[in-house]
Design a protein around this motif. Structure first.
Motif, PDB file in Angstrom:
ATOM      1  N   ASP A  14       0.940  -1.103  -0.139  1.00  0.00           N
ATOM      2  CA  ASP A  14       0.068  -0.070  -0.065  1.00  0.00           C
ATOM      3  C   ASP A  14       0.851   1.282  -0.047  1.00  0.00           C
ATOM      4  O   ASP A  14       0.949   1.877   1.030  1.00  0.00           O
ATOM      5  CB  ASP A  14      -0.953   0.006   1.079  1.00  0.00           C
ATOM      6  CG  ASP A  14      -1.737   1.097   1.142  1.00  0.00           C
ATOM      7  OD1 ASP A  14      -2.163   1.826   0.194  1.00  0.00           O
ATOM      8  OD2 ASP A  14      -2.729   0.804   2.251  1.00  0.00           O
ATOM      9  N   ALA A  15       1.515   1.496  -1.139  1.00  0.00           N
ATOM     10  CA  ALA A  15       2.269   2.787  -1.236  1.00  0.00           C
ATOM     11  C   ALA A  15       1.689   3.927  -0.875  1.00  0.00           C
ATOM     12  O   ALA A  15       2.418   4.877  -0.374  1.00  0.00           O
ATOM     13  CB  ALA A  15       3.048   2.974  -2.637  1.00  0.00           C
ATOM     14  N   LYS A  16       0.744   4.315  -0.978  1.00  0.00           N
ATOM     15  CA  LYS A  16      -0.111   5.522  -0.374  1.00  0.00           C
ATOM     16  C   LYS A  16      -0.883   5.436   0.761  1.00  0.00           C
ATOM     17  O   LYS A  16      -1.803   6.215   1.082  1.00  0.00           O
ATOM     18  CB  LYS A  16      -1.198   5.961  -1.515  1.00  0.00           C
ATOM     19  CG  LYS A  16      -0.574   6.105  -3.219  1.00  0.00           C
ATOM     20  CD  LYS A  16      -1.577   6.386  -3.959  1.00  0.00           C
ATOM     21  CE  LYS A  16      -1.216   6.620  -5.512  1.00  0.00           C
ATOM     22  NZ  LYS A  16      -1.905   6.983  -6.437  1.00  0.00           N
ATOM     23  N   PHE A  17      -0.410   4.375   1.771  1.00  0.00           N
ATOM     24  CA  PHE A  17      -1.020   4.346   2.820  1.00  0.00           C
ATOM     25  C   PHE A  17      -1.377   5.634   3.583  1.00  0.00           C
ATOM     26  O   PHE A  17      -2.448   5.876   4.325  1.00  0.00           O
ATOM     27  CB  PHE A  17      -0.313   3.231   3.776  1.00  0.00           C
ATOM     28  CG  PHE A  17      -0.757   3.028   5.162  1.00  0.00           C
ATOM     29  CD1 PHE A  17      -1.887   2.334   5.268  1.00  0.00           C
ATOM     30  CD2 PHE A  17       0.187   3.423   6.229  1.00  0.00           C
ATOM     31  CE1 PHE A  17      -2.208   2.235   6.706  1.00  0.00           C
ATOM     32  CE2 PHE A  17      -0.307   3.312   7.530  1.00  0.00           C
ATOM     33  CZ  PHE A  17      -1.416   2.569   7.617  1.00  0.00           C
ATOM     34  N   LEU A  18      -0.080   6.445   3.826  1.00  0.00           N
ATOM     35  CA  LEU A  18      -0.277   7.837   4.581  1.00  0.00           C
ATOM     36  C   LEU A  18      -1.432   8.854   3.724  1.00  0.00           C
ATOM     37  O   LEU A  18      -1.815   9.828   4.306  1.00  0.00           O
ATOM     38  CB  LEU A  18       0.980   8.441   4.812  1.00  0.00           C
ATOM     39  CG  LEU A  18       1.812   7.505   5.954  1.00  0.00           C
ATOM     40  CD1 LEU A  18       2.915   8.327   6.313  1.00  0.00           C
ATOM     41  CD2 LEU A  18       0.989   7.169   7.063  1.00  0.00           C
ATOM     42  N   ASP A  19      -1.706   8.563   2.455  1.00  0.00           N
ATOM     43  CA  ASP A  19      -2.167   9.658   1.802  1.00  0.00           C
ATOM     44  C   ASP A  19      -3.852   9.311   1.536  1.00  0.00           C
ATOM     45  O   ASP A  19      -4.535  10.239   1.488  1.00  0.00           O
ATOM     46  CB  ASP A  19      -1.662   9.831   0.322  1.00  0.00           C
ATOM     47  CG  ASP A  19      -0.063  10.166   0.344  1.00  0.00           C
ATOM     48  OD1 ASP A  19       0.266  10.941   1.332  1.00  0.00           O
ATOM     49  OD2 ASP A  19       0.783   9.682  -0.609  1.00  0.00           O
ATOM     50  N   HIS A  20      -3.954   7.981   1.516  1.00  0.00           N
ATOM     51  CA  HIS A  20      -5.523   7.944   1.254  1.00  0.00           C
ATOM     52  C   HIS A  20      -6.373   7.604   2.793  1.00  0.00           C
ATOM     53  O   HIS A  20      -5.701   7.681   3.667  1.00  0.00           O
ATOM     54  CB  HIS A  20      -5.729   6.559   0.490  1.00  0.00           C
ATOM     55  CG  HIS A  20      -5.247   5.355   1.190  1.00  0.00           C
ATOM     56  ND1 HIS A  20      -5.699   4.803   2.312  1.00  0.00           N
ATOM     57  CD2 HIS A  20      -4.279   4.437   0.864  1.00  0.00           C
ATOM     58  CE1 HIS A  20      -5.142   3.705   2.637  1.00  0.00           C
ATOM     59  NE2 HIS A  20      -4.234   3.440   1.748  1.00  0.00           N
ATOM     60  N   GLU A  21      -7.516   7.545   2.508  1.00  0.00           N
ATOM     61  CA  GLU A  21      -8.499   7.488   3.652  1.00  0.00           C
ATOM     62  C   GLU A  21      -9.128   5.944   3.684  1.00  0.00           C
ATOM     63  O   GLU A  21     -10.230   5.886   4.001  1.00  0.00           O
ATOM     64  CB  GLU A  21      -9.562   8.402   3.601  1.00  0.00           C
ATOM     65  CG  GLU A  21      -9.165   9.897   3.814  1.00  0.00           C
ATOM     66  CD  GLU A  21     -10.156  11.129   3.797  1.00  0.00           C
ATOM     67  OE1 GLU A  21     -11.178  10.571   3.336  1.00  0.00           O
ATOM     68  OE2 GLU A  21      -9.754  12.138   3.842  1.00  0.00           O
ATOM     69  N   GLY A  22      -8.356   4.972   3.234  1.00  0.00           N
ATOM     70  CA  GLY A  22      -8.758   3.599   3.367  1.00  0.00           C
ATOM     71  C   GLY A  22      -8.894   3.131   1.862  1.00  0.00           C
ATOM     72  O   GLY A  22      -8.934   1.869   2.011  1.00  0.00           O
ATOM     73  N   PHE A  23      -9.211   3.847   1.078  1.00  0.00           N
ATOM     74  CA  PHE A  23      -9.190   3.255  -0.424  1.00  0.00           C
ATOM     75  C   PHE A  23      -8.093   3.902  -1.589  1.00  0.00           C
ATOM     76  O   PHE A  23      -8.427   5.189  -1.493  1.00  0.00           O
ATOM     77  CB  PHE A  23     -10.473   3.452  -0.896  1.00  0.00           C
ATOM     78  CG  PHE A  23     -11.873   2.848   0.108  1.00  0.00           C
ATOM     79  CD1 PHE A  23     -11.648   1.445   0.151  1.00  0.00           C
ATOM     80  CD2 PHE A  23     -12.312   3.698   0.970  1.00  0.00           C
ATOM     81  CE1 PHE A  23     -12.922   1.070   0.959  1.00  0.00           C
ATOM     82  CE2 PHE A  23     -13.018   3.192   1.826  1.00  0.00           C
ATOM     83  CZ  PHE A  23     -13.534   1.860   1.901  1.00  0.00           C
TER      84      PHE A  23
END
Length: 235
Positions: free
Chosen positions: A87-96
């Motif tokens: 999940d490379a965008k883990f810190l950027d998304h809101e779950g999805f």
């Protein structure tokens, strides 16, 4: 005749309303049950998960090995490797990760079958904590609701901490501490970058790769993960 028909329609409408109301109350009750557990786990650690329980119920299942370790005692290499791999965008998304979901859908349509997924760490956590392994739309819908709850109740750090402590890393092996000791004879805090990338690489099918087993596929995946680790952001 008309009066009898009217009474029948009134009775049918009341039955429908009562049935619908009961269903709504049941659904809300289930969601509150999920939410209460998530709120509790914001301060306390889960002792087990639905995924662990399903594993333990299988014929011939090995005893579940899992030992909780706090976030600070998990190798930063493993944190970065797992985020880079899953999940490379883990810190950027809101779950999805909507971009990843769109790409996965396009790829699956081209192949005519499911060959790619786009589940974030939060979605995987929702499934592992609460849900069955079925692929129904109802289960996916429930997964989305639980993911939404997780993201709005827990910090990113707590989500990753719980995920790393319950993820499957072998036959009966759950969590970073048990995985590190089982595969490498070391605590989770002492995992090297190479060991961490190997553990991240086997996450999609951990039971196939016992005790540090290497294959051409795993070696290639490790190289990819290693190249992404520097840019991987962790809480």
């Amino acid at each position: 005749m008309a009066r009898r028909r009217f009474r029948f329609l009134v009775l049918a409408w009341k039955t429908f309303c009562y049935t619908l109301g009961t269903a709504v109350i049941a659904v809300v009750g289930v969601q509150l049950w999920f939410l209460s557990h998530i709120v509790y786990w914001s301060s306390y650690n889960p002792s087990s998960t639905a995924f662990m329980e399903r594993y333990a119920e299988q014929p011939g299942a090995k005893p579940v090995r899992q030992a909780w370790v706090p976030y600070a005692r998990i190798s930063e290499h493993l944190k970065r490797a797992v985020v880079a791999a899953e999940d490379a965008k883990f810190l950027d998304h809101e779950g999805f990760d909507w971009e990843a979901i769109q790409k996965a859908m396009q790829k699956n349509e081209q192949r005519g079958k499911v060959v790619a997924g786009a589940s974030t760490i939060s979605q995987q956590l929702a499934k592992n904590l609460f849900l069955s392994g079925s692929r129904s739309w109802a289960r996916k819908g429930q997964e989305a609701i639980i993911t939404w709850m997780l993201e709005r109740t827990l910090s990113k750090r707590r989500i990753l901490e719980i995920y790393l402590n319950i993820a499957e890393w072998g036959d009966g092996v759950f969590g970073a501490e048990a995985a590190a000791r089982h595969h490498f004879g070391a605590p989770a805090a002492a995992l090297t970058a190479e060991q961490a990338t190997w553990l991240a690489a086997i996450l999609p099918a951990p039971r196939r790769y016992d005790r540090g087993r290497q294959t051409a596929y795993i070696s290639g995946r490790m190289m990819t993960i290693s190249a992404r680790m520097t840019a991987a952001q962790i809480p």
